[in-house]
Design a protein around this motif. Structure first.
Motif, short mmCIF file in Angstrom:
data_model
loop_
_atom_site.label_atom_id
_atom_site.label_comp_id
_atom_site.label_asym_id
_atom_site.label_seq_id
_atom_site.Cartn_x
_atom_site.Cartn_y
_atom_site.Cartn_z
N GLU A 19 34.33 41.71 44.11
CA GLU A 19 33.61 42.14 45.29
C GLU A 19 34.49 42.91 46.27
O GLU A 19 34.09 43.94 46.79
CB GLU A 19 33.02 40.93 46.00
CG GLU A 19 32.21 41.28 47.24
CD GLU A 19 31.65 40.05 47.89
OE1 GLU A 19 30.98 39.28 47.17
OE2 GLU A 19 31.89 39.85 49.08
N THR A 71 36.35 31.20 38.48
CA THR A 71 35.18 32.07 38.58
C THR A 71 35.01 32.59 40.00
O THR A 71 34.71 33.77 40.22
CB THR A 71 33.92 31.30 38.14
OG1 THR A 71 34.11 30.85 36.81
CG2 THR A 71 32.70 32.19 38.22
N VAL A 72 35.22 31.73 40.98
CA VAL A 72 35.10 32.16 42.39
C VAL A 72 36.16 33.20 42.72
O VAL A 72 35.86 34.21 43.37
CB VAL A 72 35.20 30.94 43.33
CG1 VAL A 72 35.36 31.38 44.77
CG2 VAL A 72 33.96 30.06 43.18
N VAL A 73 37.38 32.99 42.26
CA VAL A 73 38.45 33.95 42.54
C VAL A 73 38.16 35.29 41.89
O VAL A 73 38.33 36.35 42.50
CB VAL A 73 39.81 33.38 42.05
CG1 VAL A 73 40.88 34.46 42.01
CG2 VAL A 73 40.24 32.24 42.94
N TYR A 74 37.68 35.27 40.66
CA TYR A 74 37.40 36.54 39.99
C TYR A 74 36.21 37.25 40.63
O TYR A 74 36.20 38.47 40.75
CB TYR A 74 37.16 36.32 38.50
CG TYR A 74 37.47 37.56 37.73
CD1 TYR A 74 38.78 37.92 37.45
CD2 TYR A 74 36.46 38.41 37.33
CE1 TYR A 74 39.07 39.08 36.80
CE2 TYR A 74 36.74 39.57 36.66
CZ TYR A 74 38.05 39.91 36.38
OH TYR A 74 38.34 41.07 35.74
N ALA A 75 35.21 36.49 41.07
CA ALA A 75 34.08 37.11 41.77
C ALA A 75 34.52 37.74 43.07
O ALA A 75 34.08 38.84 43.43
CB ALA A 75 32.99 36.07 42.01
N LYS A 76 35.42 37.07 43.78
CA LYS A 76 35.94 37.64 45.02
C LYS A 76 36.75 38.91 44.74
O LYS A 76 36.65 39.88 45.48
CB LYS A 76 36.81 36.60 45.73
CG LYS A 76 37.30 37.05 47.06
CD LYS A 76 38.09 35.96 47.76
CE LYS A 76 38.64 36.47 49.08
NZ LYS A 76 39.45 35.45 49.73
N ASP A 112 32.70 32.53 32.14
CA ASP A 112 32.22 31.35 32.84
C ASP A 112 31.33 30.51 31.94
O ASP A 112 31.45 29.28 31.88
CB ASP A 112 31.46 31.77 34.09
CG ASP A 112 31.11 30.59 34.96
OD1 ASP A 112 31.99 29.71 35.14
OD2 ASP A 112 29.98 30.54 35.47
N ILE A 156 42.39 39.51 45.96
CA ILE A 156 42.15 38.07 46.02
C ILE A 156 42.60 37.53 47.38
O ILE A 156 41.89 36.78 48.03
CB ILE A 156 42.89 37.36 44.87
CG1 ILE A 156 42.30 37.83 43.55
CG2 ILE A 156 42.78 35.85 45.01
CD1 ILE A 156 43.06 37.34 42.34
N SER A 179 37.75 25.77 36.22
CA SER A 179 36.81 26.81 35.82
C SER A 179 36.06 27.35 37.02
O SER A 179 35.88 28.57 37.17
CB SER A 179 35.84 26.24 34.79
OG SER A 179 34.83 27.17 34.52
N PHE A 180 35.63 26.46 37.91
CA PHE A 180 34.89 26.89 39.10
C PHE A 180 35.79 27.74 40.00
O PHE A 180 35.37 28.81 40.47
CB PHE A 180 34.37 25.67 39.87
CG PHE A 180 33.71 26.03 41.16
CD1 PHE A 180 32.46 26.61 41.17
CD2 PHE A 180 34.35 25.80 42.37
CE1 PHE A 180 31.86 26.95 42.36
CE2 PHE A 180 33.76 26.13 43.56
CZ PHE A 180 32.50 26.71 43.56
N VAL A 181 36.99 27.29 40.23
CA VAL A 181 37.91 28.04 41.09
C VAL A 181 38.22 29.41 40.47
O VAL A 181 38.24 30.43 41.17
CB VAL A 181 39.19 27.23 41.35
CG1 VAL A 181 40.25 28.08 42.03
CG2 VAL A 181 38.88 26.01 42.20
#
Length: 89
Positions: free
Chosen positions: A83, A75-80, A38, A87, A71-73
């Motif tokens: 967690e 990062t959000v997908v990988y964080a999800k 990121d 996906i 990049s934002f999308v």
């Protein structure tokens, strides 16, 4: 004067890119690698912005916005994924 500031910024961003890439390769955990990826993408966006200022081309700003959204999308997908382990549920 602005050209000197842009050149210094490009050099510092290049150094930051190198350090982020090192963390991406060596990072001990997956979370470290995600944060490094990121940060790497943010540094690339900064480098494109500095190049747009130096070359005075407005088209780089459009590419900058598209890359920022991707990049934002990403990062959000990988964080999800980290967690919840999936996906799409």
């Amino acid at each position: 004067m602005i050209q000197i500031a842009v050149e210094i910024g490009m050099g510092m961003t290049g150094l930051s890119l190198l350090l982020c890439f090192l963390r991406l390769v060596v990072g001990p955990t997956t979370a470290d690698r995600v944060v490094a990826a990121d940060t790497l993408s943010i540094n690339i966006l900064g480098l494109i912005a500095l190049f747009a200022i130096r070359s005075e081309e407005p088209y780089f700003i459009l590419a900058l916005l598209a890359l920022a959204i991707l990049s934002f999308v990403g990062t959000v997908v990988y964080a999800k994924f980290l967690e919840r382990g999936a996906i799409i549920e």
